[in-house]
Design an enzyme around this catalytic site. Structure first.
Site, PDB file in Angstrom:
ATOM      1  N   LYS A   1       3.195  -0.777  -1.666  1.00  9.08           N
ATOM      2  CA  LYS A   1       2.541  -1.775  -2.515  1.00  9.08           C
ATOM      3  C   LYS A   1       3.170  -3.160  -2.299  1.00  9.08           C
ATOM      4  O   LYS A   1       2.470  -4.147  -2.077  1.00  9.08           O
ATOM      5  CB  LYS A   1       2.668  -1.381  -3.992  1.00  9.08           C
TER       6      LYS A   1
ATOM      7  N   ASP B   1      -1.640  -1.495  -7.273  1.00 10.11           N
ATOM      8  CA  ASP B   1      -0.681  -1.306  -8.370  1.00 10.11           C
ATOM      9  C   ASP B   1      -1.388  -0.511  -9.472  1.00 10.11           C
ATOM     10  O   ASP B   1      -2.500  -0.015  -9.281  1.00 10.11           O
ATOM     11  CB  ASP B   1      -0.157  -2.666  -8.871  1.00 10.11           C
TER      12      ASP B   1
END
Ligand code: SF4
Length: 215
Positions: free
Chosen positions: A122, A140
């Site tokens: 991420k 996320d």
């Protein structure tokens, strides 16, 4: 509701229209500051990260300067962000690698970013897309939840959702769509109580709850 290609296109169109003026919530001046801010943002609000980095970057805003600050002082600086011991250890190790292997710069390379301590998929995607304007979609918690609720990209893991989003969204919109989904998740499609009655996507959302059309 069956979420067809056409419905996904409409979801993307609405998101783009509603959130066209949004920007990243984290404050940074370059890829290095963004990298540190994203590492600090794990289990911490962007607001708190911004307060912490504003203070930290006044004292140390380069990998060299953070190494000179030392572990104990860095821990003190970032204490408010939670998990601060682990984050400080990762930041020191990352700064060491940036200095030794990349001349003090953040590499604009997804695989190299992922090798840095404290940097997962991420974070690497955020740095690539927001820091280097490369097409990437970081998944996320907000992006994961909203994508699944809309069935824009359904999946059990962030990677599955990331891959689904890359299929559903044109490449030139990947980076922007990441921000649209985050803002939508923060403001409307909240984790516990999604505000479906106020949601501009309710007509094209298969999980709209309690949606009441306006009179
Ligand atoms: Fe989320 Fe509800 Fe909007 Fe669907 S209608 S995207 S569940 S807020």
């Amino acid at each position: 509701m069956r979420v067809t290609k056409k419905i996904k296109e409409e979801q993307i169109r609405i998101l783009g229209e509603v959130y066209k003026d949004t920007k990243p919530a984290l404050i940074f001046r370059n890829p290095f500051e963004l990298l540190i801010a994203v590492i600090l943002s794990a289990q911490c609000t962007d607001k708190r990260v911004n307060v912490t980095t504003a203070r930290l970057f006044q004292k140390a805003a380069t990998p060299e300067a953070i190494l000179s600050l030392g572990l104990a002082a860095l821990e003190e600086e970032i204490r408010d962000c939670g998990l601060f011991r682990n984050k400080a250890k990762n930041i020191m190790a990352t700064c060491q690698i940036l200095c030794e292997q990349y001349g003090g710069e953040v590499p604009a390379d997804f695989a190299k970013l992922q090798e840095l301590p404290g940097v997962g998929r991420k974070t690497a995607n955020v740095v690539m897309s927001v820091g280097f304007n490369a097409p990437a979609i970081a998944v996320d918690t907000h992006v994961f939840r909203v994508s699944n609720r809309l069935k824009l990209a359904a999946g059990d893991t962030p990677l599955a959702v990331e891959q689904g989003l890359m299929k559903a969204i044109p490449k030139d919109k990947w980076s922007a769509a990441h921000h649209w989904l985050i803002w939508h998740g923060r403001n409307i499609c909240k984790a516990r109580k999604p505000l479906c009655g106020k949601c501009p996507l309710a007509d094209v959302c298969p999980t709209a709850i309690d949606f009441q059309p306006s009179p």
